[in-house]
Design an enzyme around this catalytic site. Structure first.
Site, mmCIF file in Angstrom:
data_model
loop_
_atom_site.group_PDB
_atom_site.id
_atom_site.type_symbol
_atom_site.label_atom_id
_atom_site.label_comp_id
_atom_site.label_asym_id
_atom_site.label_seq_id
_atom_site.Cartn_x
_atom_site.Cartn_y
_atom_site.Cartn_z
ATOM 1 N N GLN A 79 -69.588 39.213 28.006
ATOM 2 C CA GLN A 79 -70.265 37.936 27.841
ATOM 3 C C GLN A 79 -69.319 36.845 27.372
ATOM 4 O O GLN A 79 -68.208 37.105 26.902
ATOM 5 C CB GLN A 79 -71.412 38.078 26.834
ATOM 6 C CG GLN A 79 -70.966 38.545 25.460
ATOM 7 C CD GLN A 79 -72.134 38.862 24.539
ATOM 8 O OE1 GLN A 79 -72.406 38.101 23.615
ATOM 9 N NE2 GLN A 79 -72.812 39.983 24.787
ATOM 10 N N HIS A 96 -69.790 32.527 25.629
ATOM 11 C CA HIS A 96 -70.722 31.549 25.075
ATOM 12 C C HIS A 96 -70.265 30.134 25.422
ATOM 13 O O HIS A 96 -69.064 29.874 25.536
ATOM 14 C CB HIS A 96 -70.824 31.715 23.559
ATOM 15 C CG HIS A 96 -71.134 33.110 23.132
ATOM 16 N ND1 HIS A 96 -72.299 33.758 23.504
ATOM 17 C CD2 HIS A 96 -70.428 34.000 22.400
ATOM 18 C CE1 HIS A 96 -72.293 34.979 22.990
ATOM 19 N NE2 HIS A 96 -71.168 35.154 22.322
ATOM 20 N N GLU A 153 -68.178 32.504 17.400
ATOM 21 C CA GLU A 153 -68.423 33.611 16.483
ATOM 22 C C GLU A 153 -67.105 34.215 16.009
ATOM 23 O O GLU A 153 -66.063 34.085 16.654
ATOM 24 C CB GLU A 153 -69.299 34.680 17.127
ATOM 25 C CG GLU A 153 -68.765 35.292 18.400
ATOM 26 C CD GLU A 153 -69.809 36.142 19.123
ATOM 27 O OE1 GLU A 153 -70.971 35.709 19.216
ATOM 28 O OE2 GLU A 153 -69.442 37.227 19.590
ATOM 29 N N HIS A 156 -65.639 38.413 26.289
ATOM 30 C CA HIS A 156 -65.414 39.507 25.354
ATOM 31 C C HIS A 156 -66.476 40.588 25.513
ATOM 32 O O HIS A 156 -67.522 40.388 26.128
ATOM 33 C CB HIS A 156 -65.402 38.996 23.906
ATOM 34 C CG HIS A 156 -66.669 38.310 23.502
ATOM 35 N ND1 HIS A 156 -66.922 36.991 23.781
ATOM 36 C CD2 HIS A 156 -67.765 38.754 22.820
ATOM 37 C CE1 HIS A 156 -68.103 36.648 23.303
ATOM 38 N NE2 HIS A 156 -68.635 37.711 22.712
ATOM 39 N N ARG A 200 -73.897 36.378 30.566
ATOM 40 C CA ARG A 200 -73.410 37.728 30.811
ATOM 41 C C ARG A 200 -72.972 37.887 32.262
ATOM 42 O O ARG A 200 -73.544 37.269 33.166
ATOM 43 C CB ARG A 200 -74.506 38.756 30.511
ATOM 44 C CG ARG A 200 -75.060 38.684 29.085
ATOM 45 C CD ARG A 200 -76.179 39.699 28.883
ATOM 46 N NE ARG A 200 -76.749 39.623 27.543
ATOM 47 C CZ ARG A 200 -77.758 38.830 27.206
ATOM 48 N NH1 ARG A 200 -78.327 38.046 28.142
ATOM 49 N NH2 ARG A 200 -78.207 38.795 25.976
#
Length: 411
Positions: free
Chosen positions: A100, A102, A137, A266, A285
């Site tokens: 996935q 972001h 993240e 990642h 994804r």
């Protein structure tokens, strides 16, 4: 003092562990079903609950919404529209997650507006952007933690592909060798991730057989090939298995971390970690999952910058290690006391905070004499309006504390 213990939600995803979170929280092991994540924050999907001195519980989401300035501070509340901008987690991966990436803030805002105009329900399975915010993240290992993250240097990847060369793989290897840069990676990744199923069904078994031989021969890329074989066993006929050949294979030791900015492709493989992320659900994804996959949209957000993935050990400030990033939503730090060390640490209030104990037992003391005990697996909420608190270990053994705050640029 309004520091309050939190009761946190456990997310039972299929890739989770039946021992890690249960053992951390002092519950019977094994748990009845896999437990993947322990959420600490004010996420609308599963907010923590603050436990008052009288035992009465209130949703942290409701607490923040009722007094955003008092709970978050003026700047943080203004910057993030009265929302707590971060979510803290314990991540317990027994099996690999999906591959996935972001979106950036701009991409998220555009994608959210587009799906709103299209009338896609925000809780629909095929919704890519349930909110208009970015989702950077950072993951910090508690145990040895394995991951794929960021595109490997193309020259190194060409060497890997040549080490497992097969008749069907050669043309793709030479495609990257002819253009060993981000554009070449984009071309190869796009080709592989969009291969028609018949072509994939022909190529993938060749690659997996070549990986088996490389492992048997104790080749240079043993770890990378073992990872591809594990993914191929779990997700047969999935193009994400090929894509895994292009990513950095990382093994983090306890205390080491990686920061995943917008666009970073990642895949977490195995291990236990503390994860802090922006309070968002935006995930694109491209494979290795039964969940919604949207390859064209993922290709719009993936960053094909390449090279070694930086591993962060934290910048030392006394006994504290700070994991600094450019994410405005959060900052994570780790405080450690060795066995027998009972020094007190003062945590000056800089904004909203969640404090999480991952080892030992701690005592939090306020200026007015109020005290809160914090055991392993427990966490507390500290609003921005609170003064500084003092923290020290109690009992025997080492003690570890993680401190999650809003990014320093917001306070």
């Amino acid at each position: 003092m309004t520091v309050e213990l939190l009761r946190n939600a456990v997310r039972p995803y299929a890739w989770g562990s039946r021992t890690t979170i249960a053992e951390l929280l002092g519950r019977p092991v094994p748990s009845p079903h896999p437990e993947a994540e322990l959420w600490m924050g004010a996420h609308p999907g599963d907010p923590s609950h603050v436990v008052g001195p009288d035992g009465v519980e209130r949703s942290l989401l409701d607490v923040v919404e009722a007094d955003p300035v008092g709970q978050l501070g003026t700047r943080c509340a203004g910057r993030w529209g009265g929302r707590l901008p971060f979510l803290l987690k314990i991540l317990a991966a027994e099996e690999p997650l999906s591959m996935q990436a972001h979106p950036s803030a701009e991409q998220a805002a555009e994608g959210y507006a587009r799906e709103e105009r299209a009338g896609i329900p925000r809780d629909a399975a095929n919704r890519n952007y349930p909110d208009p915010t970015a989702k950077p993240e950072l993951v910090c290992a508690l145990t040895e933690f394995h991951a794929l993250a960021g595109f490997r240097d193309p020259q190194r990847t060409v060497k890997l592909l040549r080490a497992i060369d097969t008749p069907g793989l050669t043309k793709y290897t030479e495609l990257l060798a002819a253009q060993p840069d981000p554009d070449g990676l984009r071309a190869l990744f796009t080709t592989w991730i969009t291969l028609p199923q018949p072509a994939l069904d022909e190529l993938l078994p060749e690659v997996l057989d070549a990986c088996v031989l490389h492992v048997k021969d104790h080749g240079e890329f043993d770890t990378e090939c073992r990872t591809v074989l594990e993914l191929g066993e779990s997700h047969p006929r999935d193009a994400g298995v090929l894509a895994a050949l292009l990513l950095n294979r990382l093994t983090l030791s306890a205390g080491e971390a990686i920061f995943l900015p917008a666009g970073n492709l990642h895949l977490y493989l195995h291990g236990t970690a503390v994860e802090i992320l922006a309070n968002s659900d935006n995930i694109l994804r491209c494979g290795l999952t039964p969940k919604h996959v949207d390859v064209p949209e993922l290709l719009r957000v993936v960053d094909f910058a390449c090279g070694d993935m930086p591993v962060l050990s934290g910048e030392p400030e006394g006994r504290t290690s700070v994991y600094r990033t450019d994410a405005p939503e959060f900052e994570l730090s780790r405080i450690e006391w060795a066995d027998g060390d009972r020094d007190e640490v003062t945590l000056a209030g800089t904004g909203p905070e969640i404090l999480l104990c991952t080892a030992g037992e701690l005592l939090l003391c306020a200026e007015d004499g109020t005290k809160v005990e914090l055991r392993r697996g427990e966490s507390v909420w500290q609003p921005a309006s609170d003064p500084a608190v003092r923290v020290r270990p109690v009992g025997s053994g080492a003690a570890h504390l993680f401190r999650a705050t809003a990014g320093t640029c917001t306070e």
